[in-house]
Design an enzyme around this catalytic site. Sequence first.
Site, PDB file in Angstrom:
ATOM      1  N   TYR A 147      -6.017   0.990   8.222  1.00  0.00           N
ATOM      2  CA  TYR A 147      -6.530   0.158   7.130  1.00  0.00           C
ATOM      3  C   TYR A 147      -6.931  -1.241   7.573  1.00  0.00           C
ATOM      4  O   TYR A 147      -7.918  -1.782   7.047  1.00  0.00           O
ATOM      5  CB  TYR A 147      -5.540   0.118   5.962  1.00  0.00           C
ATOM      6  CG  TYR A 147      -4.319  -0.754   6.163  1.00  0.00           C
ATOM      7  CD1 TYR A 147      -4.339  -2.112   5.870  1.00  0.00           C
ATOM      8  CD2 TYR A 147      -3.135  -0.218   6.643  1.00  0.00           C
ATOM      9  CE1 TYR A 147      -3.215  -2.906   6.051  1.00  0.00           C
ATOM     10  CE2 TYR A 147      -2.019  -0.996   6.820  1.00  0.00           C
ATOM     11  CZ  TYR A 147      -2.056  -2.347   6.528  1.00  0.00           C
ATOM     12  OH  TYR A 147      -0.949  -3.124   6.721  1.00  0.00           O
ATOM     13  N   ASP A 189      -2.362   4.053   2.827  1.00  0.00           N
ATOM     14  CA  ASP A 189      -2.894   3.227   3.911  1.00  0.00           C
ATOM     15  C   ASP A 189      -3.981   3.962   4.686  1.00  0.00           C
ATOM     16  O   ASP A 189      -4.987   3.368   5.092  1.00  0.00           O
ATOM     17  CB  ASP A 189      -1.780   2.821   4.874  1.00  0.00           C
ATOM     18  CG  ASP A 189      -0.880   1.722   4.319  1.00  0.00           C
ATOM     19  OD1 ASP A 189      -1.196   1.162   3.253  1.00  0.00           O
ATOM     20  OD2 ASP A 189       0.157   1.445   4.944  1.00  0.00           O
ATOM     21  N   HIS A 243       3.192   5.539  -2.332  1.00  0.00           N
ATOM     22  CA  HIS A 243       2.628   4.768  -1.232  1.00  0.00           C
ATOM     23  C   HIS A 243       2.350   5.651  -0.019  1.00  0.00           C
ATOM     24  O   HIS A 243       1.365   5.446   0.690  1.00  0.00           O
ATOM     25  CB  HIS A 243       3.560   3.628  -0.849  1.00  0.00           C
ATOM     26  CG  HIS A 243       2.948   2.660   0.112  1.00  0.00           C
ATOM     27  ND1 HIS A 243       1.905   1.829  -0.226  1.00  0.00           N
ATOM     28  CD2 HIS A 243       3.204   2.411   1.429  1.00  0.00           C
ATOM     29  CE1 HIS A 243       1.552   1.101   0.814  1.00  0.00           C
ATOM     30  NE2 HIS A 243       2.322   1.434   1.832  1.00  0.00           N
ATOM     31  N   ASP A 248       0.423  -3.260  -2.383  1.00  0.00           N
ATOM     32  CA  ASP A 248      -0.721  -3.185  -1.487  1.00  0.00           C
ATOM     33  C   ASP A 248      -1.416  -1.825  -1.556  1.00  0.00           C
ATOM     34  O   ASP A 248      -2.582  -1.699  -1.190  1.00  0.00           O
ATOM     35  CB  ASP A 248      -0.329  -3.499  -0.034  1.00  0.00           C
ATOM     36  CG  ASP A 248       1.127  -3.208   0.305  1.00  0.00           C
ATOM     37  OD1 ASP A 248       1.969  -3.261  -0.590  1.00  0.00           O
ATOM     38  OD2 ASP A 248       1.413  -2.940   1.479  1.00  0.00           O
ATOM     39  N   ARG A 289       0.623 -11.214   0.447  1.00  0.00           N
ATOM     40  CA  ARG A 289      -0.525 -10.334   0.664  1.00  0.00           C
ATOM     41  C   ARG A 289      -0.521  -9.163  -0.317  1.00  0.00           C
ATOM     42  O   ARG A 289      -1.592  -8.691  -0.714  1.00  0.00           O
ATOM     43  CB  ARG A 289      -0.577  -9.843   2.109  1.00  0.00           C
ATOM     44  CG  ARG A 289      -1.948  -9.241   2.455  1.00  0.00           C
ATOM     45  CD  ARG A 289      -2.255  -9.266   3.928  1.00  0.00           C
ATOM     46  NE  ARG A 289      -1.367  -8.431   4.711  1.00  0.00           N
ATOM     47  CZ  ARG A 289      -0.904  -8.767   5.908  1.00  0.00           C
ATOM     48  NH1 ARG A 289      -1.231  -9.935   6.457  1.00  0.00           N
ATOM     49  NH2 ARG A 289      -0.108  -7.961   6.580  1.00  0.00           N
ATOM     50  N   THR A 339       3.565  -5.461   7.104  1.00  0.00           N
ATOM     51  CA  THR A 339       4.878  -5.808   6.554  1.00  0.00           C
ATOM     52  C   THR A 339       5.384  -4.741   5.583  1.00  0.00           C
ATOM     53  O   THR A 339       4.666  -4.333   4.677  1.00  0.00           O
ATOM     54  CB  THR A 339       4.802  -7.172   5.843  1.00  0.00           C
ATOM     55  OG1 THR A 339       4.477  -8.172   6.815  1.00  0.00           O
ATOM     56  CG2 THR A 339       6.112  -7.546   5.185  1.00  0.00           C
ATOM     57  N   GLY A 366      -2.249 -10.366  -3.173  1.00  0.00           N
ATOM     58  CA  GLY A 366      -3.675 -10.477  -2.880  1.00  0.00           C
ATOM     59  C   GLY A 366      -4.395  -9.144  -2.896  1.00  0.00           C
ATOM     60  O   GLY A 366      -5.496  -9.025  -3.444  1.00  0.00           O
ATOM     61  N   TRP A 367      -3.776  -8.122  -2.283  1.00  0.00           N
ATOM     62  CA  TRP A 367      -4.383  -6.786  -2.325  1.00  0.00           C
ATOM     63  C   TRP A 367      -4.616  -6.350  -3.775  1.00  0.00           C
ATOM     64  O   TRP A 367      -5.643  -5.752  -4.101  1.00  0.00           O
ATOM     65  CB  TRP A 367      -3.459  -5.757  -1.680  1.00  0.00           C
ATOM     66  CG  TRP A 367      -3.190  -5.798  -0.203  1.00  0.00           C
ATOM     67  CD1 TRP A 367      -1.950  -5.858   0.380  1.00  0.00           C
ATOM     68  CD2 TRP A 367      -4.118  -5.706   0.887  1.00  0.00           C
ATOM     69  NE1 TRP A 367      -2.069  -5.821   1.751  1.00  0.00           N
ATOM     70  CE2 TRP A 367      -3.382  -5.724   2.087  1.00  0.00           C
ATOM     71  CE3 TRP A 367      -5.515  -5.607   0.941  1.00  0.00           C
ATOM     72  CZ2 TRP A 367      -3.985  -5.648   3.331  1.00  0.00           C
ATOM     73  CZ3 TRP A 367      -6.119  -5.544   2.191  1.00  0.00           C
ATOM     74  CH2 TRP A 367      -5.358  -5.559   3.364  1.00  0.00           C
TER      75      TRP A 367
END
Length: 389
Positions: free
Chosen positions: A62, A108, A152, A163, A234, A353, A237-238
């Site tokens: 990714y 991912d 996930h 994310d 992050r 992370t 943000g994603w």
Amino acid sequence: MSEQPSGVSRRSVLAGSAAALGALGALALPGTASADPPDWSRAVVDSTMKRFTPAALGGWSYPIGLYLYGQYLFYRRTKEHKYLDYVVAWYDRFITDDGISNSFSSLDSMRAGQMLPLLYNETGNAKYRKAADQLRRRFDSYPRTSDGGMWHAVSRKEQLWGDGVYMAQPFLALYGKVFNDPTYCFEESAKNLDVYFGHLKEPAKGLIYHAYDATGSQPWATGPGKHSSFHWARAVGWFGMAAIDILEVLPADHPRRGDLIGIVQFLAEGYRRYQDPKTGRWYQVVDHGADAGNWLETSASSMYAFTLARGIERGYLPSSYAPVARRGYAGVLQKVSVGADGLTNLTDICEGTNVGDLAFYFGRKRLTNDFHGLGAFLIMNEQFTRRPV
């Protein structure tokens, strides 16, 4: 995608609006071996292409997919085919006339697939359609929580990570538009943002938690909400970028469109609340700016600035957010410079992370030229180059 004007320099951003950038104070530009380039996107892309051939860029992942999507946006502005050729050369390492060999056992692993419909549009080559079809079919059997949230990863049973929505849902929405599969793709992509948001949001702060575990069995899944305890920058943000990207293709009359606009508005208020007044950037753990060990992170700051600017452009956000977006953009530009070798360096990018405690997030490596940051930077810079706020 429309043609865009020439690049915006760091100095023009810092000097362009004294009122909007006043909170930044007198920021000294980092030392550089030469003057700022006229187009930071070009400088970053050219530097990356000099550092890596497509064969040496890295495997299917990714972060590489994110970076190449950013390079593609730059190509769309400039129409210089060498930049598209580089992207195609990397994808052709993995895609043949038979499509792609990939089990897609995690969200991912799907992010690099975002380029497949775009490459098909650019080249007309059927193998990109075949690979996109293979990824699309994976969604039919991909495991979900009882309320429809995609795990996930197959190995992360019943877990929803903030994310993850960006890794899979923008592809699904784009596939629905490009290949005329709207009923399933639009609803499923937007629904996942709704489901994730319901489990991860913290209304008092305008932020989302990093992850949720439907079973409550993970050590980080504390309390009745079964979510983790911290707001990793992050992941937030994603999530914002995922909402923006899906809104780009979701029809105006889709019943979940208002929900996604609400998510952008929710996050924008959190971005405004926790922006560092000195630098314009945001902290690794967003709401712990005063804690020793916390640090200002570049990739998330790029994502926030992009989300705000696109939100203003599309009318999801009022113009009162423009100073926040400009400060964020100017703050990120403080982290890019040109080295003695003539190549760019983008600093303070968090490594990949997992979910953890406060010390874990604070202790993540701060990398230079990591693809999480380069990709987010290009997406942000192309937005501000095309439509400054």
